[in-house]
Design a protein around this motif. Structure first.
Motif, short mmCIF file in Angstrom:
data_model
loop_
_atom_site.label_atom_id
_atom_site.label_comp_id
_atom_site.label_asym_id
_atom_site.label_seq_id
_atom_site.Cartn_x
_atom_site.Cartn_y
_atom_site.Cartn_z
N GLY A 26 0.75 -0.87 0.17
CA GLY A 26 -0.10 0.02 -0.27
C GLY A 26 0.81 1.18 -0.20
O GLY A 26 2.39 1.32 0.27
N VAL A 27 0.44 2.26 -0.51
CA VAL A 27 0.45 3.23 -0.68
C VAL A 27 1.41 4.14 0.99
O VAL A 27 2.47 4.74 1.24
CB VAL A 27 -0.32 4.84 -0.81
CG1 VAL A 27 0.98 5.87 -0.76
CG2 VAL A 27 -0.71 4.24 -2.44
N GLY A 28 1.19 3.06 2.22
CA GLY A 28 1.08 4.14 3.49
C GLY A 28 3.06 2.96 3.75
O GLY A 28 3.41 3.91 4.84
N SER A 29 2.78 3.00 3.59
CA SER A 29 4.37 1.50 3.74
C SER A 29 5.04 1.77 2.49
O SER A 29 6.70 2.01 3.04
CB SER A 29 4.04 0.28 2.92
OG SER A 29 4.36 -0.17 1.26
N VAL A 30 5.07 2.69 1.95
CA VAL A 30 6.36 3.88 1.25
C VAL A 30 7.11 5.02 1.65
O VAL A 30 8.55 4.44 1.58
CB VAL A 30 5.83 4.15 -0.47
CG1 VAL A 30 7.04 5.59 -0.88
CG2 VAL A 30 5.48 3.42 -0.83
N PRO A 31 7.26 5.61 2.74
CA PRO A 31 7.74 6.45 4.11
C PRO A 31 8.43 5.80 4.12
O PRO A 31 9.86 6.53 4.29
CB PRO A 31 7.00 7.36 4.37
CG PRO A 31 5.11 7.21 3.58
CD PRO A 31 5.44 5.92 2.37
N GLU A 32 7.91 5.02 4.89
CA GLU A 32 9.01 4.52 5.58
C GLU A 32 10.33 2.94 5.20
O GLU A 32 11.69 3.94 5.29
CB GLU A 32 8.44 3.10 7.05
CG GLU A 32 9.98 2.93 8.09
CD GLU A 32 8.92 1.59 8.64
OE1 GLU A 32 9.38 1.21 9.73
OE2 GLU A 32 7.80 1.85 9.14
N ALA A 33 9.56 2.88 3.76
CA ALA A 33 10.88 1.85 3.13
C ALA A 33 11.68 2.87 2.55
O ALA A 33 12.82 2.15 2.00
CB ALA A 33 10.10 1.30 2.21
N LEU A 34 11.22 4.04 1.44
CA LEU A 34 11.77 4.58 1.58
C LEU A 34 12.51 5.76 1.99
O LEU A 34 13.67 6.41 1.58
CB LEU A 34 11.49 5.39 0.04
CG LEU A 34 10.84 3.69 -1.43
CD1 LEU A 34 10.70 4.85 -2.23
CD2 LEU A 34 11.85 3.22 -1.48
#
Length: 328
Positions: A26-34
């Motif tokens: 989901g979109v919500g997982s992107v900030p932390e991952a990147l």
């Protein structure tokens, strides 16, 4: 590899690669991952959605479009845009014929003498103000008439002062009757004190103003000044008008000398008269110098100067010409 040419920002590229590698995230997982700011992620996701590179139907399970489809489509779109731009650029050539027509009209006009006719008095004054303001080197003036009126002096003085303080040369020729008026004479004296060159002549002359030897202003009708003025820029005519001015200038007298003529100096000093007399009788320079009680070098310098002034090739000829001129 620069994907900005097809509209993909570096942040959008990172997010797209993330979803290619992590299907169903989901979109919500992107900030932390990147390690990206959430707002930056949202901007990148929205851009990828508009470019049809992400399917955002379910933002909790995002699907990335196959790169072969997504990138190829963007490349094709960009090429279409570039081709359209190239066609617009090439179409600019169509303007050549239109510009050529304008040029042909300009060439016809150029064959006419560059002389502008200005009949309205207010417009003439405005054009003169403009010419004086943009003049950068010199102003030449011929004034054949009588004195200026008080209004004319009040109008002309600030312009002349401004020109002289800017370092422009101001050369004016007036008829003697112009300085019979006290206000006019005071005006001209003030200009001279500021650096203007004023000369007086009783020769016939036509009214004229010339700016930087590039434009001249003359009356349409010299006998009726109210008829307006001609602004002449034609180089051949300007050259002839300048020669006309120079001829009058050389024959005119400086204002100060006209008002207070210098005492006429004798053609020869007393020593020069004695040397001419001795030249006709003495055989040798040493004898002549001793008779005059000067050095031989000083005597020879006097002799050389006198021969040059008399246009003589030798001392005998100098003596003859001196007698013709009543110098001895």
């Amino acid at each position: 590899m620069d994907l900005s040419v097809i509209g993909i920002t570096p942040q959008a590229e990172q997010v797209y690669r993330f979803f290619l590698k992590h299907k169903g995230e989901g979109v919500g997982s992107v900030p932390e991952a990147l390690g990206m700011d959430p707002d930056t992620v949202e901007e990148a996701v929205d851009l990828l959605g508009r470019l049809s590179m992400l399917d955002l139907t379910d933002r909790y399970r995002v699907t990335a479009t196959d790169p072969r489809v997504a990138i190829e489509r963007l490349v094709e779109q960009r090429l279409e845009e570039l081709n359209a731009e190239i066609r617009r650029v090439f179409s600019a050539r169509d303007a050549i014929s239109s510009f050529q027509e304008d040029k042909r009209e300009g060439d016809k006009v150029a064959s006419i003498l560059d002389i502008e006719r200005v009949e309205d008095g207010a417009r003439v004054r405005q054009r003169l103000d403009d010419l004086a303001f943009f003049c950068y080197k010199e102003t030449l003036c011929l004034h054949p008439g009588g004195p200026f009126t008080e209004v004319m002096i009040e109008s002309a003085l600030p312009l002349d002062q401004r020109s002289l303080r800017r370092g422009l040369a101001l050369k004016q020729i007036f008829h003697p009757k112009a300085i019979e008026d006290a206000r006019m004479l005071s005006y001209l004296r003030e200009l001279v004190n500021l650096g203007a060159e004023i000369r007086i002549t009783d020769q016939h002359m036509d009214r004229m103003l010339m700016y930087d030897r590039s434009v001249a202003v003359v009356p349409i009708d010299p006998s009726h000044h109210s008829a307006g003025a001609l602004l002449v820029r034609e180089p051949g005519l300007i050259s002839q008008l300048y020669i006309y001015f120079e001829g009058l200038w050389k024959g005119a007298v400086d204002l100060r000398h006209h008002l207070d003529p210098p005492e006429e100096e004798p053609a020869l000093s007393q020593m020069e008269q004695r040397i001419l007399t001795v030249m006709a009788t003495a055989d040798k320079d040493e004898i002549a110098a001793r008779e005059l009680d000067i050095s031989v070098r000083t005597y020879r310098r006097y002799v050389a100067d006198l021969m040059a002034r008399l246009g003589a090739n030798n001392r005998f000829q100098a003596a003859l010409r001196a007698k013709e001129e009543n110098w001895i």
